[in-house]
Design an enzyme around this catalytic site. Structure first.
Site, mmCIF file in Angstrom:
data_model
loop_
_atom_site.group_PDB
_atom_site.id
_atom_site.type_symbol
_atom_site.label_atom_id
_atom_site.label_comp_id
_atom_site.label_asym_id
_atom_site.label_seq_id
_atom_site.Cartn_x
_atom_site.Cartn_y
_atom_site.Cartn_z
ATOM 1 N N SER A 176 0.842 -1.197 0.000
ATOM 2 C CA SER A 176 0.000 0.000 0.000
ATOM 3 C C SER A 176 0.874 1.243 0.000
ATOM 4 C CB SER A 176 -0.917 0.004 1.220
ATOM 5 O OG SER A 176 -1.590 1.235 1.286
ATOM 6 N N HIS A 217 -1.284 -1.247 -4.282
ATOM 7 C CA HIS A 217 -2.545 -0.777 -3.700
ATOM 8 C C HIS A 217 -2.471 0.737 -3.494
ATOM 9 C CE1 HIS A 217 -6.172 -1.396 -1.136
ATOM 10 N NE2 HIS A 217 -5.655 -0.445 -0.372
ATOM 11 N N ASP A 231 -4.511 4.036 -2.121
ATOM 12 C CA ASP A 231 -5.620 4.472 -1.261
ATOM 13 C C ASP A 231 -6.082 5.880 -1.602
ATOM 14 O OD1 ASP A 231 -5.997 2.283 0.667
ATOM 15 O OD2 ASP A 231 -3.903 2.682 1.148
ATOM 16 N N MET A 250 -8.745 8.779 -0.460
ATOM 17 C CA MET A 250 -9.597 9.181 0.680
ATOM 18 C C MET A 250 -10.181 10.563 0.426
ATOM 19 S SD MET A 250 -7.109 8.067 3.779
ATOM 20 C CE MET A 250 -6.280 6.488 3.803
ATOM 21 N N HIS A 259 -8.181 1.711 -4.165
ATOM 22 C CA HIS A 259 -9.145 1.551 -3.066
ATOM 23 C C HIS A 259 -9.837 2.889 -2.833
ATOM 24 C CE1 HIS A 259 -9.590 0.482 1.516
ATOM 25 N NE2 HIS A 259 -10.755 0.580 0.913
ATOM 26 N N MET A 288 -11.943 5.096 -0.901
ATOM 27 C CA MET A 288 -12.582 5.358 0.399
ATOM 28 C C MET A 288 -13.264 6.713 0.295
ATOM 29 S SD MET A 288 -9.603 3.911 2.874
ATOM 30 C CE MET A 288 -8.368 4.032 1.615
ATOM 31 N N MET A 348 -12.154 -5.044 5.289
ATOM 32 C CA MET A 348 -11.259 -4.130 6.023
ATOM 33 C C MET A 348 -10.974 -4.713 7.401
ATOM 34 S SD MET A 348 -10.224 -1.698 4.124
ATOM 35 C CE MET A 348 -9.351 -0.763 5.386
ATOM 36 N N ASP A 352 -7.068 -5.703 4.384
ATOM 37 C CA ASP A 352 -6.330 -4.435 4.342
ATOM 38 C C ASP A 352 -6.359 -3.797 5.724
ATOM 39 O OD1 ASP A 352 -5.252 -1.978 3.709
ATOM 40 O OD2 ASP A 352 -6.905 -1.350 2.403
HETATM 41 C C1 DX5 Z 1 -6.156 2.274 5.453
HETATM 42 C C2 DX5 Z 1 -5.793 1.888 4.047
HETATM 43 C C3 DX5 Z 1 -4.733 0.869 3.980
HETATM 44 C C4 DX5 Z 1 -3.450 1.270 4.656
HETATM 45 C C5 DX5 Z 1 -2.965 0.052 5.392
HETATM 46 O O1 DX5 Z 1 -7.418 2.753 5.571
HETATM 47 O O2 DX5 Z 1 -6.907 1.400 3.329
HETATM 48 O O3 DX5 Z 1 -4.485 0.423 2.659
HETATM 49 O O4 DX5 Z 1 -2.449 1.727 3.801
HETATM 50 O O5 DX5 Z 1 -1.855 0.396 6.148
HETATM 51 P P1 DX5 Z 1 -1.173 -0.601 7.174
HETATM 52 O O6 DX5 Z 1 -0.737 -1.802 6.398
HETATM 53 O O7 DX5 Z 1 -0.060 0.208 7.704
HETATM 54 O O8 DX5 Z 1 -2.196 -0.946 8.207
HETATM 55 ZN ZN ZN Z 2 -6.479 0.420 1.373
#
Ligand code: DX5
Ligand code: ZN
Length: 219
Positions: A9, A33, A35, A37, A66, A68, A137, A175
């Site tokens: 990620s 991956h 993310d 947000m 991903h 979010m 999650m 994740d």
């Molecule tokens: C958190 C993200 C993850 C995040 C995971 O909401 O969706 O992808 O990067 O990070 P770690 O592996 O550090 O928990």
């Molecule tokens: Zn993620």
């Protein structure tokens, strides 16, 4: 050939040196991956369309994006145009998951569905055989570095059971809080696609960290 994949990620990478960090894992796995947000669905902001578009020019890795964010429908075309390979949306953020899956696929992308730890797992079951990836999650989404939640194993098992009963080959992804210990726990519960941020990019040698995680599952 292993029966699982690891997706570093990028959230845990050094954003001042994104391509350096991507190149560090490029030969170790095909999946990256990313993310996204929005500060609404989750209490944080991260990368968006311009970053995906920029890094697309320098790597052929599979971009697992991903989302979010609320209104995921609005962002399918921009992320498809930016070079995403798969879009995973949150079931909490749409009234019509099937229509969204169809929209994502109409752009030639793979479709994933994700579920927040607070949402009853039964909500996602009707859709598990309609997507390419189901993301359970294992932390409250929004931040890297959180701890793997204890409720995760039973939730992963419930999705595994549904996928097997329906004969679906969709990836079961986890994740959040994935490290050398929890990866094995999640694997034993039925997960086969592991997103790991801190455990990869928090390491001095991210490429080696991917291999170490892989070894924890196979040994
Ligand atoms: C958190 C993200 C993850 C995040 C995971 O909401 O969706 O992808 O990067 O990070 P770690 O592996 O550090 O928990
Ligand atoms: Zn993620």
């Amino acid at each position: 050939m292993s029966d699982f994949e690891i997706a570093p990620s990028l959230l845990a990478a050094d954003f001042g040196y994104l391509m350096r960090d991507i190149k560090a894992v490029e030969g170790k796995t095909n999946y990256l991956h990313l993310d996204v947000m929005d500060g609404h669905f989750v209490d944080n902001l991260s990368i968006g369309v311009p970053v995906v578009e920029s890094i697309r020019k320098y790597t052929d890795m599979f971009f697992d994006v991903h989302l979010m964010l609320t209104n995921p429908e609005k962002f399918v075309k921009p992320f498809a145009d930016a070079g995403a390979d798969m879009l995973t949306f949150h079931i909490e953020c749409t009234n019509d998951p099937e229509r969204l899956i169809t929209l994502i696929r109409s752009k030639g992308l793979k479709a994933g569905i994700s579920i927040h730890p607070d949402t009853p797992i039964e909500k996602v079951i009707p859709f598990v055989d309609k997507v390419d990836l189901v993301l359970v999650m294992t932390v409250v989404p929004g931040f890297g570095g959180s701890s793997y939640l204890d409720v995760s194993d039973s939730r992963i098992k419930a999705v595994r059971k549904a996928l097997d009963e329906k004969g679906s080959k969709a990836f079961l992804s986890v994740d959040g809080g994935i490290n050398k210990k929890t990866i094995k726990e999640a694997y034993d519960s039925g997960a086969r696609y592991f997103v790991a941020g801190t455990a990869v990019f928090g390491n001095e040698d991210p490429g080696q960290a991917v291999e170490d995680l892989r070894a924890c599952v196979t040994m």
